[in-house]
Design an enzyme around this catalytic site. Structure first.
Site, short mmCIF file in Angstrom:
data_model
loop_
_atom_site.label_atom_id
_atom_site.label_comp_id
_atom_site.label_asym_id
_atom_site.label_seq_id
_atom_site.Cartn_x
_atom_site.Cartn_y
_atom_site.Cartn_z
N LEU A 176 0.87 -1.17 0.00
CA LEU A 176 0.00 0.00 0.00
C LEU A 176 0.91 1.22 0.00
O LEU A 176 1.89 1.27 0.74
CB LEU A 176 -0.90 -0.01 1.24
CG LEU A 176 -2.15 0.86 1.25
CD1 LEU A 176 -3.06 0.52 0.07
CD2 LEU A 176 -2.91 0.68 2.55
N ASP A 177 0.58 2.22 -0.81
CA ASP A 177 1.44 3.39 -0.98
C ASP A 177 1.68 4.12 0.33
O ASP A 177 0.84 4.09 1.25
CB ASP A 177 0.81 4.38 -1.97
CG ASP A 177 0.70 3.82 -3.37
OD1 ASP A 177 1.33 2.78 -3.65
OD2 ASP A 177 -0.02 4.42 -4.19
N LEU A 178 2.79 4.84 0.39
CA LEU A 178 3.14 5.66 1.55
C LEU A 178 2.01 6.61 1.92
O LEU A 178 1.69 6.80 3.10
CB LEU A 178 4.42 6.46 1.24
CG LEU A 178 4.89 7.47 2.29
CD1 LEU A 178 5.44 6.76 3.51
CD2 LEU A 178 5.95 8.40 1.69
N HIS B 24 1.00 2.09 -8.48
CA HIS B 24 0.17 3.27 -8.22
C HIS B 24 -1.10 3.28 -9.08
O HIS B 24 -1.51 4.32 -9.60
CB HIS B 24 0.96 4.56 -8.49
CG HIS B 24 2.09 4.81 -7.52
ND1 HIS B 24 1.99 4.58 -6.16
CD2 HIS B 24 3.35 5.27 -7.73
CE1 HIS B 24 3.13 4.89 -5.57
NE2 HIS B 24 3.98 5.30 -6.49
#
Length: 231
Positions: free
Chosen positions: A100-102, A183
């Site tokens: 999961l993205d930052l 993304h």
């Protein structure tokens, strides 16, 4: 399995410290001292560290509510990781089953069962992942139509798989994907002329983020959750 790996998975020793322990004669295998970290541990072998039997640890499965600002990797030079939040020892083998993205929050699954995480994240399985997406501009009907049909992302030629989209309010949608490109949610929204301002993962396959968890909190998965995630 190699002896040093067996020790790192079933004791508090890291892989390097397990090798040191073996070379210093602290480990016996089937009753005999062994100094080769690569020695094979068979299912019926008895491993002792400093005279105490090493018990095989059960596989571990957790769900965690990742806050914004934490990364879904085991180590990072600049940002804290989801394993720092989990705080479970030993860390050896633990990893996020799908990242999961930052800048995103929500459900992260963490395990040391590589077969389970592979089955969950394999592209061939097309495991559905649901995201709550906050947009910079109200979503339009043409944008919804495009997302539901699949869009071509910048720098790629193959369109995404069709997404399920539910409108929560004009600037908030639930987006369900069955693939995991880099993304992807942000790039899909950009491809239709909008921009993501907040991203929250609510579910992976049949597993929903526990409503009782606050950001940064976690709990073990139940046996039923472990089974249903990959069936």
């Amino acid at each position: 399995m190699r002896l040093d790996r067996f020790l790192s998975q079933n004791t508090a020793l890291t892989r390097s410290r397990a090798r040191q322990a073996v070379r210093r004669g602290r480990v016996t295998l089937a009753g005999a001292e062994v100094r080769d970290p690569a020695a094979a541990v068979m299912g019926a072998s008895e491993v002792c560290l400093d005279g105490a039997p090493v018990r095989v640890r059960g596989l571990r499965y957790f769900m965690l509510y990742k806050p914004v600002g934490w990364v879904s990797v085991t180590r990072h030079d600049r940002h804290p990781t989801v394993l720092d939040l989990l705080g479970v020892e030993p860390r050896a083998g633990l990893h996020a089953a799908g990242r999961l993205d930052l800048s995103a929050s929500g459900l992260v699954l963490i395990t040391d069962d590589g077969d389970w995480s592979h089955r969950l994240t394999s592209p061939r399985r097309q495991c559905a992942k649901r995201y709550r997406v906050t947009l910079a501009e109200p979503v339009t009907e043409p944008q919804l139509t495009a997302l539901r049909a699949g869009v071509v992302l910048r720098g790629e030629t193959m369109p995404t798989r069709p997404a399920q989209v539910e409108v929560i309010d004009p600037a908030c949608i639930l987006l369900t994907l069955t693939e995991g490109r880099y993304h992807q949610v942000k790039r899909m929204c950009a491809a239709v002329g909008n921009r993501v301002t907040a991203l929250h993962r609510e579910a992976i396959g049949p597993l929903e983020l526990d409503a009782a968890l606050e950001p940064g909190q976690w709990r073990p998965l139940t046996d039923e959750e472990v089974r249903c995630a990959v069936t």
